[in-house]
Design an enzyme around this catalytic site. Structure first.
Site, short mmCIF file in Angstrom:
data_model
loop_
_atom_site.label_atom_id
_atom_site.label_comp_id
_atom_site.label_asym_id
_atom_site.label_seq_id
_atom_site.Cartn_x
_atom_site.Cartn_y
_atom_site.Cartn_z
N LYS A 84 0.86 -1.21 0.00
CA LYS A 84 0.00 0.00 0.00
C LYS A 84 0.89 1.25 0.00
CE LYS A 84 -1.54 1.53 4.20
NZ LYS A 84 -1.31 2.92 4.55
N ASN A 85 1.93 1.24 0.84
CA ASN A 85 2.73 2.46 1.01
C ASN A 85 3.73 2.71 -0.11
OD1 ASN A 85 1.27 2.88 3.28
ND2 ASN A 85 2.90 2.43 4.73
N ARG A 131 -4.43 10.11 4.39
CA ARG A 131 -3.53 11.27 4.49
C ARG A 131 -2.54 11.34 3.33
NH1 ARG A 131 -5.69 10.58 8.60
NH2 ARG A 131 -4.91 8.48 8.68
N CYS A 177 -4.66 12.21 12.90
CA CYS A 177 -5.32 10.91 12.98
C CYS A 177 -5.05 10.37 14.38
CB CYS A 177 -4.76 9.97 11.92
SG CYS A 177 -3.08 9.47 12.29
N ARG A 181 0.27 14.61 12.39
CA ARG A 181 0.59 14.41 10.96
C ARG A 181 0.78 15.77 10.23
NH1 ARG A 181 -0.87 9.01 9.98
NH2 ARG A 181 0.72 9.03 8.37
N LYS A 193 14.05 16.94 9.30
CA LYS A 193 13.82 15.65 9.98
C LYS A 193 13.46 14.64 8.89
CE LYS A 193 10.76 13.69 13.48
NZ LYS A 193 9.35 13.70 13.74
N SER A 217 11.43 12.37 6.75
CA SER A 217 9.99 12.23 6.55
C SER A 217 9.72 11.48 5.25
CB SER A 217 9.33 13.62 6.45
OG SER A 217 8.10 13.54 5.76
N VAL A 218 8.99 10.36 5.35
CA VAL A 218 8.67 9.56 4.17
C VAL A 218 7.87 10.39 3.17
CG1 VAL A 218 7.33 7.56 3.38
CG2 VAL A 218 8.77 7.37 5.42
N ASP A 270 5.48 0.83 12.03
CA ASP A 270 4.25 0.16 11.55
C ASP A 270 4.18 -1.29 12.00
OD1 ASP A 270 4.36 1.96 8.41
OD2 ASP A 270 3.52 2.50 10.36
N ILE A 282 8.59 7.64 16.42
CA ILE A 282 8.16 8.29 15.18
C ILE A 282 6.87 9.08 15.35
CG2 ILE A 282 7.55 7.89 12.73
CD1 ILE A 282 10.49 7.20 13.40
N ARG A 340 -8.36 -0.81 5.21
CA ARG A 340 -7.57 0.26 4.57
C ARG A 340 -6.23 -0.26 4.10
NH1 ARG A 340 -6.17 5.04 7.95
NH2 ARG A 340 -5.00 5.35 6.05
C1 EPZ Z 1 4.45 7.16 6.10
O1 EPZ Z 1 3.67 8.17 6.70
C2 EPZ Z 1 3.58 5.91 6.10
N1 EPZ Z 1 2.37 6.14 5.31
C3 EPZ Z 1 3.21 5.54 7.54
O2 EPZ Z 1 2.46 4.33 7.49
C4 EPZ Z 1 4.50 5.29 8.31
O3 EPZ Z 1 4.19 4.98 9.64
C5 EPZ Z 1 5.38 6.55 8.25
O4 EPZ Z 1 5.63 6.90 6.87
C6 EPZ Z 1 6.70 6.36 8.95
O5 EPZ Z 1 7.39 5.30 8.40
C7 EPZ Z 1 2.44 6.01 3.98
O6 EPZ Z 1 3.48 5.73 3.41
C8 EPZ Z 1 1.16 6.24 3.21
P1 EPZ Z 1 6.52 10.70 7.93
P2 EPZ Z 1 4.17 9.72 6.62
O7 EPZ Z 1 6.32 11.90 7.09
O8 EPZ Z 1 4.78 9.98 5.33
C9 EPZ Z 1 6.58 14.06 11.33
C10 EPZ Z 1 0.59 2.96 7.86
O9 EPZ Z 1 0.13 2.43 8.89
N2 EPZ Z 1 6.45 15.00 10.21
O10 EPZ Z 1 7.75 9.90 7.78
O11 EPZ Z 1 3.05 10.58 7.07
C11 EPZ Z 1 5.33 13.21 11.51
O12 EPZ Z 1 4.40 13.87 12.33
C12 EPZ Z 1 1.09 4.39 7.92
O13 EPZ Z 1 0.69 2.38 6.75
C13 EPZ Z 1 6.52 16.36 10.47
O14 EPZ Z 1 6.69 16.78 11.61
O15 EPZ Z 1 5.28 9.70 7.77
C14 EPZ Z 1 5.85 11.96 12.16
O16 EPZ Z 1 5.98 12.20 13.55
C15 EPZ Z 1 0.93 4.99 9.31
N3 EPZ Z 1 6.38 17.23 9.43
C16 EPZ Z 1 7.23 11.80 11.56
O17 EPZ Z 1 7.59 13.09 11.02
C17 EPZ Z 1 6.20 16.80 8.14
O18 EPZ Z 1 6.12 17.65 7.22
C18 EPZ Z 1 7.29 10.77 10.44
O19 EPZ Z 1 6.34 11.15 9.45
C19 EPZ Z 1 6.13 15.41 7.89
C20 EPZ Z 1 6.26 14.52 8.93
#
Ligand code: EPZ
Length: 419
Positions: free
Chosen positions: A22-23, A94, A118, A123, A162, A164-165, A307, A329, A399
């Site tokens: 999915k991701n 999201r 969420c 997020r 930081k 961020s995926v 995850d 995270i 989902r």
């Molecule tokens: C992706 O979410 C995944 N979703 C998440 O999987 C996964 O848990 C996460 O990466 C971490 O590996 C998808 O790929 C669709 P991040 P994402 O941006 O991109 C903070 C699942 O269950 N942050 O790496 O939203 C954020 O709040 C889902 O499949 C900022 O502060 O994750 C978090 O604390 C859940 N500012 C941390 O960074 C930003 O602009 C990591 O977020 C972006 C993120």
């Protein structure tokens, strides 16, 4: 509302194949907005988030046709005429924010709903916006939407504050059609990001990894038609491996390269599971005695995946002795603890850590799902529990897990889906 009824305990055994990731599929689908030629994407998982992304793309004007088994889509994005990604599409998924990068890069125009928080955290998207601004995107936030425009997206040097995926994915997509060169530093390097890069390169994008977390992207005028198969879902694979370790099972998990979940495989070996890996499969034999882990911390890839944190916690509830899990995270990813306590787990959440006292003998109970991964942790615990469990609000599971009840039934779990 649908619920699962699970009768345990049972040992999972046999062979299970994971669906497409999915991701990985979500950013790849969003990136098709960059194309003015036909694109074919294979091995899509049949899960709700993918359906939502397809509906979002169609609302923008994408012409999308499915194959018979709905795992292959053909996408024609010649005539995108709407640049408005509505809250209705983004609130439940999201990853809808991932259309921002491609839209602003190809069309210079986008109005995209803020994802909103969420269950697991706020997020935010500040790193997405600050990075895109460096590529000359102008934006203002009004009534919960990002109103963005750009004369032309110009390459630049960006270092993410930081890891961020999502921000890494949005910037990769925006830089693909930018004027000039973009350097992205401190990138997330999850396998799903590598899949996005490989997909775009298969269409002629000029992207290369010049360091562990550094990407160099030369913008191209347009992308070629391509056909690409999405990687297997490593989180689904990890979930099934944990199911076998939890229930003294004997399970073959197929459909992905084992090395992409090396960290989790090594952790399962540490708690006592016997694991063999082959080219595209992982064989997990659970042991009677599950060892505790003094401290298990979630980290960005290649560290232990957030995850799989909830699923691993179920394992440690059964371990002999005390374990600690630290979620680094997301700020609120312990929702499953309260529900696991209802099954008999002994967990204290304090100072952003979960202290698991171990030795739990799960007894079936009624349980409430919350976020996607917490919900599957409850399913695992119910499989290991003595007696009947009922899990409510299982729409959270659909989902991200395709045909979960069918796959579990096939490996020996007594599970029924009822209304
Ligand atoms: C992706 O979410 C995944 N979703 C998440 O999987 C996964 O848990 C996460 O990466 C971490 O590996 C998808 O790929 C669709 P991040 P994402 O941006 O991109 C903070 C699942 O269950 N942050 O790496 O939203 C954020 O709040 C889902 O499949 C900022 O502060 O994750 C978090 O604390 C859940 N500012 C941390 O960074 C930003 O602009 C990591 O977020 C972006 C993120």
């Amino acid at each position: 509302m649908e619920k699962f009824v699970i009768k345990g305990p049972c040992k999972v055994k046999g062979v299970v194949s994971v669906s497409g990731s999915k991701n990985a599929a979500l950013p790849i689908l969003a990136s098709t907005l960059l194309f003015n030629k036909t694109v074919k994407i294979k091995n899509l998982p049949k899960v709700k988030d993918i359906e939502t992304m397809i509906n979002l793309l169609r609302s923008l004007g994408s012409k999308i046709s499915f194959s018979q088994n709905k795992r292959i889509v053909k996408i024609k994005n010649y005539k995108i005429k709407n640049f408005f990604a509505s809250y209705s599409h983004v609130k439940t998924m999201r990853a809808g924010i991932l259309v921002l990068g491609p839209l602003i890069s190809r069309y210079g125009l986008a109005t995209v709903s803020m994802p909103g928080g969420c269950q697991i955290g706020v997020r935010p998207i500040n790193y997405h916006l600050s990075g895109l601004k460096k590529l000359k995107m102008n934006y203002k936030i009004k009534k919960g939407y990002v109103h963005a425009n750009a004369k032309k997206i110009i390459g630049s040097k960006i270092k993410f504050p930081k890891i961020s995926v999502g921000a890494t994915e949005n910037l990769i997509m925006a830089a693909t059609l930018a004027n000039g060169k973009t350097i992205l530093k401190n990138c997330a390097i999850e396998p799903e990001i590598k899949d996005l890069v490989n997909f775009l390169k298969s269409a002629g994008a000029k992207i290369k990894w010049t360091g562990k977390r550094t990407l160099e992207i030369y913008g191209v005028k347009s992308l070629d038609s391509t056909s690409y198969s999405v990687m297997g879902d490593r989180i689904e694979a990890g979930t099934f491996c944990i199911a076998s370790a939890l229930t003294q099972g004997n399970l073959e998990v197929c459909g992905l390269k084992p090395e992409i979940i090396n960290t989790e495989i090594n952790l399962l070996k540490k708690i006592g599971a016997e694991i063999k890996t082959k080219k595209n499969k992982i064989i997990v034999k659970g042991s009677k005695k599950i060892k505790n882990l003094k401290l298990l911390s979630t980290k960005e890839y290649p560290g232990f995946s957030t995850d799989l944190q909830a699923q691993f916690m179920v394992l440690l509830c059964k371990a002999k002795g005390r374990s600690i899990i630290k979620e680094n995270i997301f700020e609120n990813r312990y929702l499953h603890c309260a529900e696991l306590r209802r099954l008999g787990a002994n967990i204290i959440v304090r100072n952003k850590k979960a202290i698991i006292l171990g030795g739990a003998n799960f007894e079936g109970a009624e349980l409430m799902s919350s976020d996607l991964r917490a919900s599957v942790a409850l399913v695992l615990a119910a499989i290991a529990a003595k007696g009947k469990s009922i899990i409510h609000r299982i729409y959270h599971l659909s989902r991200g897990y395709e045909n979960l009840d069918k796959k579990l039934k096939k490996i020996g779990v007594d599970i029924k889906k009822i209304r």
